[in-house]
Design an enzyme around this catalytic site. Structure first.
Site, short mmCIF file in Angstrom:
data_model
loop_
_atom_site.label_atom_id
_atom_site.label_comp_id
_atom_site.label_asym_id
_atom_site.label_seq_id
_atom_site.Cartn_x
_atom_site.Cartn_y
_atom_site.Cartn_z
CG ASP A 1 -36.78 54.59 26.99
OD1 ASP A 1 -36.44 53.51 26.49
OD2 ASP A 1 -37.68 54.69 27.83
CG ASN B 1 -29.27 48.85 29.77
OD1 ASN B 1 -28.87 49.96 29.45
ND2 ASN B 1 -30.55 48.61 30.01
#
Ligand code: FPP
Length: 244
Positions: A26, A74
């Site tokens: 991340d 995503n």
């Protein structure tokens, strides 16, 4: 194998090296934003960090490194960003076909790959065929179109439709997960300051130790990995039992 540095010796010492490390990669977007670059530049830098950290894990003797490259959620990102991440995955797989024997890291893709483009699916098949022939002790799992809840639902469905299935137990269901045959992650690392699991390895992380750091993934170094492993070693893993 490269000569071990002092850092490596400290991190990899003893019997408490995690067998399986999982990482939520991340902070790529913020890394790029801080530099006035497009988000996709952050993902490119993140893919580079993954290459470096995978080699480091191999040198330390970690058996499994599982990274979250693209989640089932995503797809909500812009078409441009999705296509950039898929492009990086394609490039990584193409390079792996060239370099896997030299690098000696086995690669597996975990997730619902059926919706990926035919060229990426063909590359995955080629990489997994080479991987059968390697003698390495390290396997890198790239989670692509992966979601923890989705994985559990698929496992239940696969179990149900398998005429040879056994009685439904935790151990039996584990055989139908993407991670069948692999040990559960001992250590889950999330960089970038966020402290949540985001649908990653929900079943497998039941007794994992978590390590959070503010470092953004593209900036994550071997030193950060050492710090995570040292923190892991200081934990008292009880698996629901009592303190000895
Ligand atoms: C999370 O950061 C990262 C992703 C959703 C994509 C990760 C993909 C790669 C590193 C490239 C493909 C991987 C390989 C190994 C070839 P974010 O975009 O959510 O960052 P932010 O929270 O700062 O916006």
């Amino acid at each position: 194998m490269a000569k071990a540095t002092e850092q490596q010796k400290t991190a990899g010492q003893g019997t408490v090296l995690p067998r399986h490390i999982a990482i939520i990669m991340d902070g790529n977007g913020r890394w790029a934003q801080k530099r006035g670059l497009p988000r996709t530049a952050g993902h490119a830098a993140g893919a580079e960090t993954f290459r470096r950290i995978a080699r480091y894990c191999r040198d330390l003797g970690v058996e499994y490194l599982t990274v979250y490259a693209f989640s089932t959620e995503n797809w909500k990102r812009s078409a441009q960003e999705v296509s950039a991440i898929m492009g990086l995955l394609k490039k990584y797989l193409e390079e792996a076909i060239e370099k896997m024997r030299r690098e000696n890291v086995r690669i597996r893709v975990l997730g619902d790959t059926s919706v990926l483009s035919p060229d990426i699916r063909a590359l995955i098949a080629r990489v997994e065929a080479i991987d059968e022939t390697l003698t390495t002790h390290t396997q890198a799992n790239l989670c692509v179109n992966y979601g923890g809840r989705d994985e559990i639902v698929r496992a239940v469905r696969a179990w149900e439709s398998d005429p040879a299935h056994g009685e439904l137990t935790e151990n039996e269901l584990s055989k139908y997960l993407y991670t069948a045959g692999m040990p559960d992650p001992d250590l889950v690392i999330r960089p970038s300051g966020e402290q949540r699991i985001s649908n990653f390895l929900l079943w497998q992380s039941a007794y994992a130790e978590f390590y959070f750091t503010d470092t953004l993934w593209p900036d994550f170094t071997e030193k950060d990995m050492d710090a995570a492993i040292l923190a892991y070693r200081s934990r008292d893993r009880r698996y629901g039992g009592v303190k000895k």
